[in-house]
Motif scaffolding. Sequence first.
Motif, PDB file in Angstrom:
ATOM      1  N   CYS A 196      54.814  56.477  92.073  1.00 38.95           N
ATOM      2  CA  CYS A 196      55.632  55.771  93.067  1.00 38.95           C
ATOM      3  C   CYS A 196      56.244  56.718  94.089  1.00 38.95           C
ATOM      4  CB  CYS A 196      56.750  54.998  92.347  1.00 38.95           C
ATOM      5  SG  CYS A 196      56.131  53.678  91.267  1.00 38.95           S
TER       6      CYS A 196
ATOM      7  N   LEU B 155      53.826  49.074  95.478  1.00 41.50           N
ATOM      8  CA  LEU B 155      54.116  47.727  96.015  1.00 41.50           C
ATOM      9  C   LEU B 155      54.567  46.797  94.892  1.00 41.50           C
ATOM     10  CD1 LEU B 155      51.197  47.265  98.568  1.00 41.50           C
ATOM     11  CD2 LEU B 155      53.588  47.682  99.064  1.00 41.50           C
ATOM     12  N   ASN B 156      53.925  46.876  93.760  1.00 38.70           N
ATOM     13  CA  ASN B 156      54.333  46.037  92.631  1.00 38.70           C
ATOM     14  C   ASN B 156      55.764  46.341  92.225  1.00 38.70           C
ATOM     15  OD1 ASN B 156      51.849  44.739  92.525  1.00 38.70           O
ATOM     16  ND2 ASN B 156      50.994  46.221  91.073  1.00 38.70           N
TER      17      ASN B 156
ATOM     18  N   ASP C 125      50.385  56.040  94.208  1.00 41.64           N
ATOM     19  CA  ASP C 125      49.510  54.855  94.014  1.00 41.64           C
ATOM     20  C   ASP C 125      50.152  53.688  94.782  1.00 41.64           C
ATOM     21  OD1 ASP C 125      47.796  52.906  93.255  1.00 41.64           O
ATOM     22  OD2 ASP C 125      48.023  53.222  91.084  1.00 41.64           O
ATOM     23  N   PRO C 126      49.500  53.248  95.863  1.00 43.69           N
ATOM     24  CA  PRO C 126      50.117  52.185  96.677  1.00 43.69           C
ATOM     25  C   PRO C 126      50.333  50.881  95.874  1.00 43.69           C
ATOM     26  CG  PRO C 126      48.364  53.252  97.877  1.00 43.69           C
ATOM     27  CD  PRO C 126      48.297  53.749  96.472  1.00 43.69           C
ATOM     28  N   GLU C 127      49.389  50.524  95.030  1.00 46.34           N
ATOM     29  CA  GLU C 127      49.513  49.268  94.296  1.00 46.34           C
ATOM     30  C   GLU C 127      50.713  49.300  93.359  1.00 46.34           C
ATOM     31  OE1 GLU C 127      47.898  46.546  94.709  1.00 46.34           O
ATOM     32  OE2 GLU C 127      46.556  47.370  96.252  1.00 46.34           O
ATOM     33  N   VAL C 128      50.823  50.409  92.660  1.00 48.89           N
ATOM     34  CA  VAL C 128      51.958  50.535  91.743  1.00 48.89           C
ATOM     35  C   VAL C 128      53.258  50.505  92.530  1.00 48.89           C
ATOM     36  CG1 VAL C 128      53.049  52.003  90.023  1.00 48.89           C
ATOM     37  CG2 VAL C 128      50.588  51.781  90.055  1.00 48.89           C
TER      38      VAL C 128
END
Length: 755
Positions: free
Chosen positions: A49, A62-63, A57-60
């Motif tokens: 993050c 954003l989540n 990790d962009p997905e982590v």
Amino acid sequence: MERDVNATATTPPDSDPARKRRVHGMLKMYYGLNEEGKTVDHAESLDPCDINGPHFDPEVYLNKLRRECSLGDLMDQETCMVRQIRSLDSDMQTLVYENYNKFISATDTIRKMKNDFKKMEDEMDCLSTNMAAITEFSARISGTLQDQHAQITKLSGVHTLLRKLQFLFELPARLNKCLELQAYAQAVSSHRRARCVLQQYSHMPSFRGIQDDCHAIMDKLAQELRQRFRDGGSSAKDLSECVELLLQLDEPAEELWNPFLSPGSKTDILEFIDRGCNEFVSSLCLVIASYQQLFVNRPQEGNLASKNIPQMAIGKLHAFVDDLSARYFSLVERRIQEETSVGDNSLLVRALDRFHRRLQAVAKLLPGSAVPSQGTEIVVRAARERIKQYLAALQSFYLDSLTNVRQALAAPRLGVSSAGGGSHPGGPATGKDTLASLPDLLSSLSVSILNQIKSVLASVHLFTAKDITFSNKPYFKGEFCSQGVRDRGGSTPPALLLLLSRLCLDYETSTISYILTLTDEQFLVQHHSPVTAVTALCGEAREAAQKLLNHYVKVQGLIISQMLRKSVETRDWVNTIEPRNVRAVMKRVVEDTTSIDVQVGFLYEEGVRKAHSSDSSKRTFSVYSSSRQQTRYAPSYTPSAPMDTNLLSNIHKLFSERIDIFSPVEFNKVSVLTGIIKISLKTFLECVRLRTFGRYGLQQIQVDCHYLQMYLWRFVSDENLVHFLLDEIVGSTAHRCLDPAPMEQSVIEVICERG
């Protein structure tokens, strides 16, 4: 807002420190560097993050935001990220543009430097070419003007020197003007400044003349200053100025405090002693008498202290008298030393006698004083110095007499008649020179030296006159008469050696006895200490005569030997032609020997000769003379048995009498000529032994030796000596001959008689 925009617009990007730090921080973050410029540790960047980490990790991310943030927070986060992206993009573009501009500027600078260096290189090449051309042109100019440049430099130096020395030519006139105006200080100052320069260039005639003129003017100035000093001057300031100027003129300081002793004084030694005795010695005696009457001879009281007063007074009186006398005696001695003329002694002797007598008054007034003994020592030293002066004058007269004799001997030659005994029948023609005047020169030299010695003895005899008080004193007369009077003790022309040897021999015979007898009669030496015996002096004179005569023989033998040596060493004896005449050097040897015979005959007796055979002038000899047994000369040379003759020659030498070449000669003509001929023929023999001869070389030596035999036998005491040496010369020549074929004796005689 406008203020920020204006500030941003007016401030250059590179000039804002905060913005620059922020840009650098972004770049460090982009490349993963910390504040110290090091890479961030991987353990700290593993968070997915972390938007700035390498494992983002962009997905982590954003989540996580959707789970943790509200919609408003998400909108604010988006707006912030968009703004940061735009700002970063803008900064990156700016950085790229700036770097691009710097690259362009660096490229332009390099291109410009390249152009500038190319231009500079061309200019340096052009400069080097120009310098080479200038150097070559300068060398040509220097070569063309070298002589003129040296001359110009010399003239410039002369011009500079003349400018510096220009004042010297006006110096005599300036000094005369100062003398007329009595500007003595200015004259002395000008002369002191120019004295060193005049001394340096005194070898030039012009400067020498200026120096002489200046010396004459300054001598006149010094006389005027001394006269003013003697007169006392008008004031103390004038006296001080006179003393200062005289010191600058190198006047002795000790003479300035006593004008009577100055060089300008014209008083003689007798007047000086009279004034000293009448003024100083008389005053000193008066002081001594007055002092003794007041302090020494005065009746004292009976206490012990009063009895010691006379002793103390006498001690002080002695010290006072000794101090004044020492100063007075120093002046007297210096004045006596100025009496350097060896003419009349009467004034000096009378002055010393008066000085000695007046000091006896001090001895009577002050017993135990050292003043009389010191005065006596001055008298004795003055007499000794006078003896030395007369001895030096006598030696100078002797040297001058010898110089006159040398000049007379060097006079041009004249001719001598046969009546002088200088020629012999059948001999070579001889010339006559100043040798005919040798007896006159000897007589003149002997008489002049004797007269000079008698004159000196007469002058010195004044010191021992009966009316002189110190002449009969034992401390003076004994040493003065016996030690002072009685026992005081380049290339040379050969004729002078001969003359001096005869002079010493005559002195040994009669002159020394006469002089010493005359001296003993005048000075009564026999009543005093022992002196050198007459026989000892005569023996020394005879020894000197013997040495001079021996040296004369060696010198004359050397002169003839040099001629014979050169005649042997400078000839090719192997390839010489058949002899037809006697060599000129042999004729010269006979002529010089005849001249020496005449020279010695003027001063010495003939001497004793051995009886000559009737055929002495016709003697002949073979090549191997030792092959003769009963007859004196072998009839001819036999070449069939050379080894036998060589052996016989060597055996004959073993039993023959040895000839001493440099033995002392006797005081007669025959002995002197024998010594000279022995040296000459021995040299001839040794020179022959160092050469190699051909047939005609051997024959030429035969002719030369026969010619010498015809004439030299008559000069020696024993003719066998000449025959033996000449036999040795011919025998040595035959031993060193490549083709020993001697010439017939009849042919040799014809050649010699014709020569």
